[in-house]
Scaffold this active site. Sequence first.
Site, mmCIF file in Angstrom:
data_model
loop_
_atom_site.group_PDB
_atom_site.id
_atom_site.type_symbol
_atom_site.label_atom_id
_atom_site.label_comp_id
_atom_site.label_asym_id
_atom_site.label_seq_id
_atom_site.Cartn_x
_atom_site.Cartn_y
_atom_site.Cartn_z
ATOM 1 C CG ASP A 8 -0.313 0.109 2.543
ATOM 2 O OD1 ASP A 8 0.934 0.262 2.608
ATOM 3 O OD2 ASP A 8 -1.043 0.063 3.554
ATOM 4 C CB CYS A 65 0.382 -2.861 4.662
ATOM 5 S SG CYS A 65 -0.007 -3.937 6.045
ATOM 6 N N GLY A 66 1.681 -1.121 6.549
ATOM 7 C CA GLY A 66 2.217 -0.510 7.758
ATOM 8 C C GLY A 66 2.737 -1.525 8.751
ATOM 9 C CB THR A 67 1.256 -3.752 11.102
ATOM 10 O OG1 THR A 67 0.030 -4.187 10.491
ATOM 11 C CG2 THR A 67 1.050 -2.469 11.877
ATOM 12 C CB VAL A 69 -1.508 -7.188 10.827
ATOM 13 C CG1 VAL A 69 -2.767 -7.912 11.289
ATOM 14 C CG2 VAL A 69 -0.360 -7.461 11.790
ATOM 15 N N GLY A 70 -2.789 -6.351 8.174
ATOM 16 C CA GLY A 70 -3.991 -6.205 7.348
ATOM 17 C C GLY A 70 -3.834 -6.819 5.970
ATOM 18 C CG HIS A 98 8.447 -26.293 10.685
ATOM 19 N ND1 HIS A 98 8.603 -26.244 12.047
ATOM 20 C CD2 HIS A 98 9.618 -26.763 10.201
ATOM 21 C CE1 HIS A 98 9.818 -26.664 12.377
ATOM 22 N NE2 HIS A 98 10.450 -26.978 11.262
ATOM 23 C CG HIS A 133 7.037 -30.087 8.953
ATOM 24 N ND1 HIS A 133 6.829 -29.588 10.225
ATOM 25 C CD2 HIS A 133 8.325 -30.492 8.913
ATOM 26 C CE1 HIS A 133 7.948 -29.685 10.914
ATOM 27 N NE2 HIS A 133 8.873 -30.234 10.136
#
Length: 147
Positions: A8, A65-67, A69-70, A98, A133
């Site tokens: 982003d 992105c910023g983190t 996460v999103g 794994h 795995h």
Amino acid sequence: MKIAIGNDHVAVEMKKEIIAFLEEKGHEVINYGTDSSENSDYPIYGEKVANAVVNKEAECGILICGTGVGISIAANKVKGIRAVVCSEPYSAKLSKQHNDTNILAFGARVIGIELAKMIVEEWVDAEFLGERHQTRVDMLTDIENKH
């Protein structure tokens, strides 16, 4: 290796440096992210990279992105994607070994460029170990197919 990358507006500069880093290592990088610093919505780019991976336009993907996460949540909504957010190299490496992750995500506001390069290198160079795995990855796929 052919790698899809997406980002982003927060991660434009980091993406450019990661592309250069990967190309120096001989990888082909397909840019699905924005090159504009104007506000943009990370789910668009998470989905684009995820689609490129599941449609085999790329062998794997990287999202920023910023983190992290999103954009990883967006990618994980696409069937067949196992995206992981990592802020250090060890988890990145083990996620591939794994869990057979096919998209790596991280945050431009969380880590610096040199750490990002270390994370990318460990993840790209790692290989899925299979064996015990594989059973677990198959279990993840079974959960995905139920919903």
